[in-house]
Design a protein around this motif. Sequence first.
Motif, PDB file in Angstrom:
ATOM      1  N   UNK A 152      -1.448   7.927  -7.951  1.00 57.18           N
ATOM      2  CA  UNK A 152      -0.598   7.573  -9.086  1.00 57.18           C
ATOM      3  C   UNK A 152      -1.011   8.363 -10.319  1.00 57.18           C
ATOM      4  N   UNK A 153      -0.017   8.903 -11.034  1.00 59.12           N
ATOM      5  CA  UNK A 153      -0.238   9.698 -12.237  1.00 59.12           C
ATOM      6  C   UNK A 153       0.772   9.289 -13.302  1.00 59.12           C
ATOM      7  N   UNK A 154       0.521   9.728 -14.536  1.00 65.96           N
ATOM      8  CA  UNK A 154       1.443   9.390 -15.611  1.00 65.96           C
ATOM      9  C   UNK A 154       1.398  10.475 -16.681  1.00 65.96           C
ATOM     10  N   UNK A 155       2.417  10.489 -17.506  1.00 67.42           N
ATOM     11  CA  UNK A 155       2.484  11.334 -18.691  1.00 67.42           C
ATOM     12  C   UNK A 155       2.916  10.429 -19.835  1.00 67.42           C
ATOM     13  N   UNK A 156       2.007  10.145 -20.751  1.00 64.54           N
ATOM     14  CA  UNK A 156       2.274   9.189 -21.825  1.00 64.54           C
ATOM     15  C   UNK A 156       3.288   9.720 -22.831  1.00 64.54           C
ATOM     16  N   UNK A 157       3.384  11.048 -22.950  1.00 60.01           N
ATOM     17  CA  UNK A 157       4.353  11.617 -23.880  1.00 60.01           C
ATOM     18  C   UNK A 157       5.757  11.576 -23.273  1.00 60.01           C
ATOM     19  N   UNK A 158       5.874  12.059 -22.039  1.00 59.20           N
ATOM     20  CA  UNK A 158       7.172  12.050 -21.362  1.00 59.20           C
ATOM     21  C   UNK A 158       7.584  10.649 -20.941  1.00 59.20           C
ATOM     22  N   UNK A 159       6.603   9.719 -20.944  1.00 58.58           N
ATOM     23  CA  UNK A 159       6.847   8.336 -20.540  1.00 58.58           C
ATOM     24  C   UNK A 159       7.429   8.284 -19.120  1.00 58.58           C
ATOM     25  N   UNK A 160       6.710   8.959 -18.239  1.00 55.30           N
ATOM     26  CA  UNK A 160       7.055   8.991 -16.823  1.00 55.30           C
ATOM     27  C   UNK A 160       5.809   8.679 -16.011  1.00 55.30           C
ATOM     28  N   UNK A 161       6.010   8.015 -14.894  1.00 57.71           N
ATOM     29  CA  UNK A 161       4.938   7.783 -13.930  1.00 57.71           C
ATOM     30  C   UNK A 161       5.401   8.309 -12.586  1.00 57.71           C
ATOM     31  N   UNK A 162       4.445   8.799 -11.814  1.00 59.92           N
ATOM     32  CA  UNK A 162       4.791   9.355 -10.515  1.00 59.92           C
ATOM     33  C   UNK A 162       3.749   8.926  -9.498  1.00 59.92           C
ATOM     34  N   UNK A 163       4.208   8.684  -8.297  1.00 58.55           N
ATOM     35  CA  UNK A 163       3.323   8.301  -7.200  1.00 58.55           C
ATOM     36  C   UNK A 163       3.575   9.234  -6.035  1.00 58.55           C
ATOM     37  N   UNK A 164       2.518   9.877  -5.569  1.00 63.57           N
ATOM     38  CA  UNK A 164       2.591  10.729  -4.391  1.00 63.57           C
ATOM     39  C   UNK A 164       1.986   9.966  -3.222  1.00 63.57           C
ATOM     40  N   UNK A 165       2.798   9.699  -2.220  1.00 62.02           N
ATOM     41  CA  UNK A 165       2.324   9.062  -0.996  1.00 62.02           C
ATOM     42  C   UNK A 165       2.221  10.130   0.076  1.00 62.02           C
ATOM     43  N   UNK A 166       0.996  10.395   0.521  1.00 59.54           N
ATOM     44  CA  UNK A 166       0.761  11.479   1.463  1.00 59.54           C
ATOM     45  C   UNK A 166      -0.149  10.981   2.580  1.00 59.54           C
ATOM     46  N   UNK A 167       0.204  11.304   3.796  1.00 56.56           N
ATOM     47  CA  UNK A 167      -0.557  10.785   4.931  1.00 56.56           C
ATOM     48  C   UNK A 167      -0.448  11.705   6.128  1.00 56.56           C
ATOM     49  N   UNK A 168      -1.478  11.678   6.937  1.00 60.03           N
ATOM     50  CA  UNK A 168      -1.533  12.399   8.196  1.00 60.03           C
ATOM     51  C   UNK A 168      -1.227  11.394   9.296  1.00 60.03           C
ATOM     52  N   UNK A 169      -0.054  11.503   9.907  1.00 58.50           N
ATOM     53  CA  UNK A 169       0.424  10.517  10.869  1.00 58.50           C
ATOM     54  C   UNK A 169      -0.284  10.684  12.213  1.00 58.50           C
ATOM     55  N   UNK A 170      -0.126   9.684  13.078  1.00 55.07           N
ATOM     56  CA  UNK A 170      -0.796   9.714  14.374  1.00 55.07           C
ATOM     57  C   UNK A 170      -0.342  10.883  15.242  1.00 55.07           C
ATOM     58  N   UNK A 171       0.829  11.433  14.951  1.00 62.55           N
ATOM     59  CA  UNK A 171       1.345  12.584  15.689  1.00 62.55           C
ATOM     60  C   UNK A 171       0.697  13.890  15.252  1.00 62.55           C
ATOM     61  N   UNK A 172      -0.051  13.864  14.139  1.00 64.30           N
ATOM     62  CA  UNK A 172      -0.573  15.092  13.554  1.00 64.30           C
ATOM     63  C   UNK A 172       0.366  15.698  12.533  1.00 64.30           C
ATOM     64  N   UNK A 173       1.495  15.043  12.278  1.00 65.39           N
ATOM     65  CA  UNK A 173       2.466  15.508  11.288  1.00 65.39           C
ATOM     66  C   UNK A 173       2.088  14.951   9.920  1.00 65.39           C
ATOM     67  N   UNK A 174       2.170  15.795   8.901  1.00 63.15           N
ATOM     68  CA  UNK A 174       1.891  15.400   7.526  1.00 63.15           C
ATOM     69  C   UNK A 174       3.167  14.861   6.892  1.00 63.15           C
ATOM     70  N   UNK A 175       3.066  13.710   6.246  1.00 60.85           N
ATOM     71  CA  UNK A 175       4.212  13.088   5.594  1.00 60.85           C
ATOM     72  C   UNK A 175       3.925  12.948   4.110  1.00 60.85           C
ATOM     73  N   UNK A 176       4.909  13.271   3.282  1.00 62.38           N
ATOM     74  CA  UNK A 176       4.770  13.003   1.860  1.00 62.38           C
ATOM     75  C   UNK A 176       6.090  12.555   1.245  1.00 62.38           C
ATOM     76  N   UNK A 177       5.966  11.635   0.289  1.00 58.96           N
ATOM     77  CA  UNK A 177       7.083  11.153  -0.510  1.00 58.96           C
ATOM     78  C   UNK A 177       6.632  11.073  -1.959  1.00 58.96           C
ATOM     79  N   UNK A 178       7.592  11.165  -2.874  1.00 64.79           N
ATOM     80  CA  UNK A 178       7.313  11.015  -4.304  1.00 64.79           C
ATOM     81  C   UNK A 178       8.169   9.887  -4.848  1.00 64.79           C
ATOM     82  N   UNK A 179       7.564   9.045  -5.672  1.00 63.03           N
ATOM     83  CA  UNK A 179       8.303   8.007  -6.398  1.00 63.03           C
ATOM     84  C   UNK A 179       8.152   8.278  -7.892  1.00 63.03           C
TER      85      UNK A 179
END
Length: 713
Positions: free
Chosen positions: A111-138
């Motif tokens: 989780x990250x933020x920018x107090x000036x832009x007043x935005x927060x962002x969350x990067x969800x990143x994981x190495x799945x059981x298949x060996x495939x890398x998954x990422x999403x941004x909120x």
Amino acid sequence: MAVLANTDFYRQDNAGKTLLLACPEKGAPELVYFGNVLPVDTDASHLYLALQAGVPQAMLENPPRLSLLPEAGRGWLQSPAVEVSATDRPAWSVVWLLQDVIQNDRGFQISLYDAVAKLAISLNISLLDSGVLSQKIILTNIGTGSVDVQRLACTLPVPEYFTERIGFYGRWCQEFQQERSNWQSTWLQENRHGRNSHGNFPSVIVGEEGFGEQQGDVIGAHFSWSGNHRLKADYTINGDRYIQAEVLYLPGELSLAAGESIETPEFLACVSSQGLNGMSQSFHNEARARLKLTKPRPIHLNTWEAFYFDHDMDQLKALADSAAEVGVERYILDDGWFKGRDHEQAGLGDWFVDTKKYPDGLMPLIQYVKNLGMEFGLWFEPEMVNPDSDLFRAHPAWALQLPQYEAVLGRYQHILNLANPDAYAYIRERLFSLLEEYPIDYVKWDMNRDYTQPGGELLPEAYAQVQALYRLFGELNAAFPDLEIESCSSGGARVDFGVLNYTKRFWVSDCNDALERHSIQRGFSYFFPPEIMGSHIGPDKSHTTSRIHDVVFRAGTAMLGHLGIEWNLLDANEEQKATVKRWLSHYKQQRNIMHTGRNWRLPSADGRSQTQWALSNDGLSGFAVYAQLTMPKQAHPLPIRLPDLIADQLYRVEVLESSELGNHLMKTCPAWWDKELILNGATLSQVGLKLPTLDPEALILIAVTALTTTEIN
């Protein structure tokens, strides 16, 4: 700047791979390493140091490092991860500060933020059981005023020595074609069709120079989204290389009010040091983990190319008899069963059984099919409406179009605006009603046109349309857990992991021409396993190319996926039906190997043939389909080598089926052809088999089975 100051490192190991991240206190997280598993005592900080470059002349004093969320505000001069605008604060040039990192079983939430832009962002990143890398941004708007979102992109840095790229292109009836080039400039794919389209499959592959099916370092990347998207493979003047994937938002399409969030689709990637097959096998495993299939894939018969809109009960029953006779396990009634649907220009939207064709409803046909031991499936196109329909006449505003302009039709139809709550409720009620009334096991869900002016009254709603589609799929799956849905979009125009989360099969192409199918199916196989690839035996003469193939070539080609028939078997002679019955028997015997084991695309020495090889997970049984596509460059085809067999295990090699072998190309077949052949796994994998010289558009089916202890003794 001290590169290690206030920087923490995070590691995840899974499926023989290692994911290593650096999270500085000031700045976005960085991908330090993604590849084959590293020793447990690898010092992450020293590895990070080893990757630091010097600062060239004529550059920024503190040039930004390529991160997983590239920041325009820190001097990143390529496309950033986030582009938004607001009227009450400068939100367009963000600078992230780390808030926290939460590690869980699936990876990391950063989780990250920018107090000036007043935005927060969350990067969800994981190495799945298949060996495939998954990422999403909120992305979350933590200000008081709204923000307009122009871009929100997932980013994947890749090794700097990856200098070659494979992309995909195509058209209707020729999907998933591959093109390969040196990657020395920006590659950009923009899709504005509303669906993926036939030419914009949301995937790209990059790798080291000379990578192939069996060797080389590669990364395959796939964006799990069924609508407008942007996919980029780019590099900087410093030599950094990366892939970005994002939803392509139309102007004004996405605005976040105070406190609102937006989540990207999933961006998937897989690294392989064993070439393209290693990459594909990981993606296949990931698809299988999501599919959760509980039974063998039943052989289909689809009525479309047999009868089109001409539904006659006696003929439909006769076709069901012929289908059951050759071994079909699922019968699908295609387009033409509902009110007013006598041709393609009318009826879509009026999802009521046509009482002229079916005066007693669909139950008599369904019961007839089920009494023959087959499942029953039905075709729908729920997202569409014809102008010539009761639905459109009653609710023209339910069409996804700008009412201020003259509508642009496609295939004589509009798109039904699923983002409209009333339209959504109508189509949901119709689907639920029919699925509750009839024992339907399977739905072929079609979608046959691109979006044009996809709006409501004012703003675009292409993004909302896909979101509503996913919601509808989810509700159907929850209400009818045993129902299987096939994703069809005039063939392969909507194929991705996003829709795969809700469906069990893809109709890969409307083209049943077996020769064309080899390149189509090969392209599809880079990211998806064969059990979800609809592949049918078409009629003698292909209705899309007018090319004629014998039954063996058609059946052997269809066997490489989820096999079906799209041919009026009432027109087939007894010899053809006997051949089809044999091939369906082979499919039933071999499908578990292909649909649960490992699959390879074997390289062709001259590019004139293709070999598909499937091997069970225990390495004890496999089969290969060798297809001669065009004339070979040499008189003797090179041996085919079958990977991953157990070196000291003895195997029996059998030819199960073959196209006709004439003496115009060979005076004699190879010496082993009509004899029992016993070889150990090392020989078959390293030396291989010599095959006969085949005519173009011909093939051979070979089974390889481990000898039992009794047979050896």
